[in-house]
Design an enzyme around this catalytic site. Sequence first.
Site, PDB file in Angstrom:
ATOM      1  CB  SER A 105      -1.081   0.211   0.975  1.00  0.00           C
ATOM      2  OG  SER A 105      -1.986   0.816   1.033  1.00  0.00           O
ATOM      3  CG  ASP A 130      -6.452  -2.392  -3.281  1.00  0.00           C
ATOM      4  OD1 ASP A 130      -7.233  -0.847  -2.612  1.00  0.00           O
ATOM      5  OD2 ASP A 130      -5.683  -2.655  -3.477  1.00  0.00           O
ATOM      6  CG  HIS A 181      -5.713  -2.434   0.748  1.00  0.00           C
ATOM      7  ND1 HIS A 181      -5.107  -1.786  -0.858  1.00  0.00           N
ATOM      8  CD2 HIS A 181      -5.607  -1.851   1.012  1.00  0.00           C
ATOM      9  CE1 HIS A 181      -3.742  -0.997  -0.571  1.00  0.00           C
ATOM     10  NE2 HIS A 181      -4.038  -0.848   1.127  1.00  0.00           N
TER      11      HIS A 181
END
Length: 404
Positions: free
Chosen positions: A192, A344, A374
């Site tokens: 991320s 996501d 995610h």
Amino acid sequence: MARTAQRLAVIVAITASIMAYLWRAPNSEGIEQLDRVRALTASMKITYIIGRAAEMLGISDRISVVRKVAGLMLRLKDAKDDAGLEIQDTSIENVPVRIARPKNQNGNLPAIVFYHGGAFYMGSVDTHNSLTSSLARLANVVVVSVDYRLAPEHPFPAGLEDCYTVTKHILEHGNSNKLRIDTNRVAVAGDSAGGNFAAVIAMRFASQTTSERKPRLQILIYPVLQLFDMMLPSYMHNHFEFFPYTVDHTLTIYFGKKVDQSIYANNHLSVAQKKKYRKYVDWSLIPAKYRTVYQKPLTDNQEGDPTLIENAKLALNPEVSPLLVDDESLAKLPPTYLLTVGHDRLRDETFIYEGRLKRNGVPVVHNHYEHIFHGSVGFLHGPFALDIAKKMVDDMVIYIGENL
């Protein structure tokens, strides 16, 4: 008596509504181990509600609440995390790091410098310990996890610079008796926001002509690669989320300037900027199955808001949006491992990145896991462990073993 019964009925109804909300998992079709995921999501919803309430009441801000709850959850840490490893909490050039090294390995080992995710303002070496320790143990590598400075106390580029400082030191001095790292076999990795740092740092080293050693690989786990187009199909689609967060809130924290929700309509861009950068965020590289509804950019001929354009101008900085570089620069990057998940908003930009890397001759392995969300890769042990997380890590370990 009747009034007491009415009050009890109201309490029961409210309690039932709260439980239903906490247990509800919209857009979760196809996700396995859903009961476990529901429990995880409920805990995140409670955290979010407490954070918003504390903020509204002036007791605290939601960032502090989230960080404190994350700290409490660390007490659930599983003993399996660090099995077979030497764990050292230390610092490299005044930046805190956690080093995980397989036991009884005295020679110089390959290494992964890992940058944790958390939207630039959350996360730590503790929240990602399960993942980093698993990589060290299963891939037989040293993992140096960077506990970089977080926004809003330290906005861009503080955290990025911490990660770069540690990585540069590892590449230049990792073969010391203290670190025992093979400096020719170092990868950068992150998930991320940490994936954003990894991509930016890999590009920094790739662009330098003076660096004797450079990262051998970059490993990007559902990375943040661009903040140019907030209307990609993956942003427009309703995904399952286990923790609610918004781009405007995140960027306000990261940039230190107010970014409002109209960024979701690309209101942070002028028409001239859209024309300049669109070639880097090419929708044709997104798989056709994700473009059945939204087939082309929607607002490229609409002028944005001048105030938001000014406040969000860092979004177009390649050290914030590493996708916004030319093909000549991309061609210099090292072999790349990409991990994406179906649920996501960041999904599509990684497919675009993959397409551009391949078009420019960079070796890419991309593993996509459709029915997961995610943030899932870290749930390896403990009460929220997910089978798919173990599968994702095993696939990464195979790649690391074959390429590092």
